[in-house]
Enzyme design. Structure first.
Site, short mmCIF file in Angstrom:
data_model
loop_
_atom_site.label_atom_id
_atom_site.label_comp_id
_atom_site.label_asym_id
_atom_site.label_seq_id
_atom_site.Cartn_x
_atom_site.Cartn_y
_atom_site.Cartn_z
N TYR A 143 -15.70 -3.34 0.41
CA TYR A 143 -15.78 -1.89 0.14
C TYR A 143 -17.22 -1.42 -0.06
O TYR A 143 -17.49 -0.23 -0.03
CB TYR A 143 -14.94 -1.51 -1.09
CG TYR A 143 -13.45 -1.70 -0.91
CD1 TYR A 143 -12.88 -1.85 0.36
CD2 TYR A 143 -12.58 -1.71 -1.99
CE1 TYR A 143 -11.52 -2.03 0.53
CE2 TYR A 143 -11.22 -1.88 -1.83
CZ TYR A 143 -10.69 -2.04 -0.57
OH TYR A 143 -9.34 -2.21 -0.41
N LYS A 194 -9.35 -16.23 1.42
CA LYS A 194 -8.94 -16.67 2.76
C LYS A 194 -10.01 -17.63 3.28
O LYS A 194 -10.67 -17.36 4.30
CB LYS A 194 -8.78 -15.46 3.70
CG LYS A 194 -7.58 -14.60 3.42
CD LYS A 194 -6.29 -15.18 3.98
CE LYS A 194 -6.22 -15.01 5.49
NZ LYS A 194 -4.99 -15.64 6.03
N ASP A 227 -2.67 -14.47 1.83
CA ASP A 227 -1.39 -14.14 2.47
C ASP A 227 -0.24 -14.90 1.79
O ASP A 227 0.83 -14.34 1.54
CB ASP A 227 -1.43 -14.39 3.99
CG ASP A 227 -2.04 -15.73 4.35
OD1 ASP A 227 -2.64 -16.39 3.48
OD2 ASP A 227 -1.93 -16.14 5.53
N ASP A 251 -7.00 -5.38 -4.48
CA ASP A 251 -6.45 -4.04 -4.31
C ASP A 251 -4.99 -4.15 -3.86
O ASP A 251 -4.08 -3.52 -4.43
CB ASP A 251 -7.30 -3.31 -3.24
CG ASP A 251 -7.08 -1.82 -3.23
OD1 ASP A 251 -6.24 -1.34 -4.00
OD2 ASP A 251 -7.76 -1.14 -2.43
N ASP A 255 -1.27 -4.05 -6.46
CA ASP A 255 -0.20 -3.07 -6.23
C ASP A 255 1.13 -3.76 -6.00
O ASP A 255 2.18 -3.30 -6.46
CB ASP A 255 -0.53 -2.18 -5.02
CG ASP A 255 -1.33 -0.95 -5.43
OD1 ASP A 255 -1.84 -0.93 -6.57
OD2 ASP A 255 -1.46 -0.02 -4.62
#
Ligand code: NAD
Length: 369
Positions: A143, A194, A227, A251, A255
């Site tokens: 970001y 990852k 994942d 992020d 959620d």
């Protein structure tokens, strides 16, 4: 009775001031009982600050936040300010606060309260007694990484670029927050990245392992691909204690974890900065939900996410774990009593207003004290 705790309250817009009013009642309850008191100040942020000062965060407010031991934040935004330029939007007030206070670690607990177990879309046995914490790196990664932007190529097509970038100090400081938290919880950290396809992920894994081996040998560390973590959160979330991950994966995963618990109106969060010489940290506490313009001004909002954010503040900024637990128990007992705001309504429970939820909470605090 200690009163050297400087607290800046920024209620913000929409339901922000409504839910914060109930927190003030809890603050007042602690004060009247002479358990703990705060040196309180309140200021404007978001759309309310824009209306008063032409900016979503006035310099004076920022200075007050820098000088405070903790900031308690409601919510910002609403249709009234939607057409403002990007730099004046209410949300910029929050982003500037996070940036200027150096809040690099975002803590999002996902706890299932037994009386609300039916509010989750998952089966009760999968989530009963769930209590996990996601620590998300908040100020680095894709970001913020450079280069970024959209460019037009010689053939007229366009290319969008964002850069995932992490350095050792950025990884280590958020790692420390996760390991310290684990020490106060069940002693387990899962580091998520990852590293199978991203070099920055491999660095993340190596630095987390080195930090653990160097300074936190009493904490159990495991590594997981992001994942797989998304799948495991839904398949068997109780395997986790503390999850630490980067800005982007955090992020998404926070959620996902939040929804295990069913309702936005119940979710608190904390954002922490670097520890100073005295062991204190800059910190901002806020409910996960926004300003909910659809119900603002109707005395309908669930104040419990904001109340639970206050409890996190007691625990993490002021080391008042017992007082935090008292507030959390009063929240559980309030729910057990069957009162519900509309967001967490279930059959057999009574729909109440924000104010009545606050009344009930105070009665439960009285009973516990
Ligand atoms: P929202 O969280 O405000 O609302 C989403 C839905 O959940 C709405 O139906 C709302 O009524 C409900 N809801 C949220 N909190 C609730 C509560 N405490 N009790 C009962 N119901 C609740 O998200 P949104 O609608 O996407 O955004 C509304 C505004 O809030 C926008 O301007 C957005 O930019 C802003 N926002 C601010 C923050 C923040 O201040 N940190 C976070 C998210 C959104």
């Amino acid at each position: 009775m200690a009163s050297n705790k400087k607290l800046l309250v920024l209620p913000g817009d929409g339901i922000g001031p409504e839910v914060m009013r109930q927190v003030y009642r809890v603050v007042d309850w602690f004060d009247r009982r002479r358990i703990v008191s705060f040196d309180l100040a309140e200021d404007l942020v978001g759309g309310a600050a824009y209306d008063a000062h032409g900016t979503p965060l006035a310099d004076g407010t920022l200075q007050a936040a820098m000088a405070a031991d903790a900031v308690l934040f409601g919510a910002v935004g609403g249709p009234k300010w939607d057409s403002l330029p990007f730099s004046a939007k209410p949300e910029r007030g929050l982003l500037r606060l996070r940036k200027e206070l150096g809040l690099f670690a975002n803590l999002r607990p996902a706890m299932v309260f037994e009386p609300l177990i039916g509010a989750s879309t998952l089966r009760p046995e999968v989530i009963r007694d769930l209590d996990l914490m996601i620590v998300r790196e908040l100020t680095g990664g894709v970001y913020f990484g450079e280069p970024r932007g959209v460019e037009t190529l010689p053939d007229g097509t366009r290319r969008g670029i964002n850069t995932q970038v992490y350095t050792t100090p950025e990884i280590v400081r958020v790692g420390r927050v996760a390991f310290e938290l684990a020490r106060k919880r069940r002693g387990r950290v899962t580091s998520v990245e990852k590293s199978n396809v991203m070099e920055s992920g491999l660095l993340w894994r190596e630095e987390m392992q080195a930090l653990r081996d160097r300074e936190y040998r009493d904490v159990e560390l495991s590594h997981m691909y992001a994942d797989n973590c998304a799948m495991q959160l839904v398949r068997n979330p109780k395997q986790f204690d503390v999850i630490v991950t980067d800005n982007l994966f955090g992020d998404l995963l926070s959620d996902c974890a939040a929804m295990l618990t069913g309702s936005l109106g119940m979710l608190p969060s904390a954002s922490l900065g670097a520890a100073d010489a005295g062991g204190g940290r800059k910190a901002l506490y806020e409910p996960v939900h926004g300003s909910a313009p659809d119900i603002a001004g109707k005395d309908m909002a669930n104040p419990l996410a904001c109340v639970l954010s206050f409890a996190m503040m007691l625990r993490y900024s002021f080391d008042l774990g017992e007082e935090a637990a008292l507030v959390e128990r009063a929240v559980v007992n309030t729910l057990k009593g069957g009162v519900r705001t509309s967001d967490i309504m279930q059959t057999g429970t009574a729909r109440v207003s924000t104010t009545v939820m606050g009344d009930t909470l105070l009665r439960e605090l009285d009973k516990l004290a």
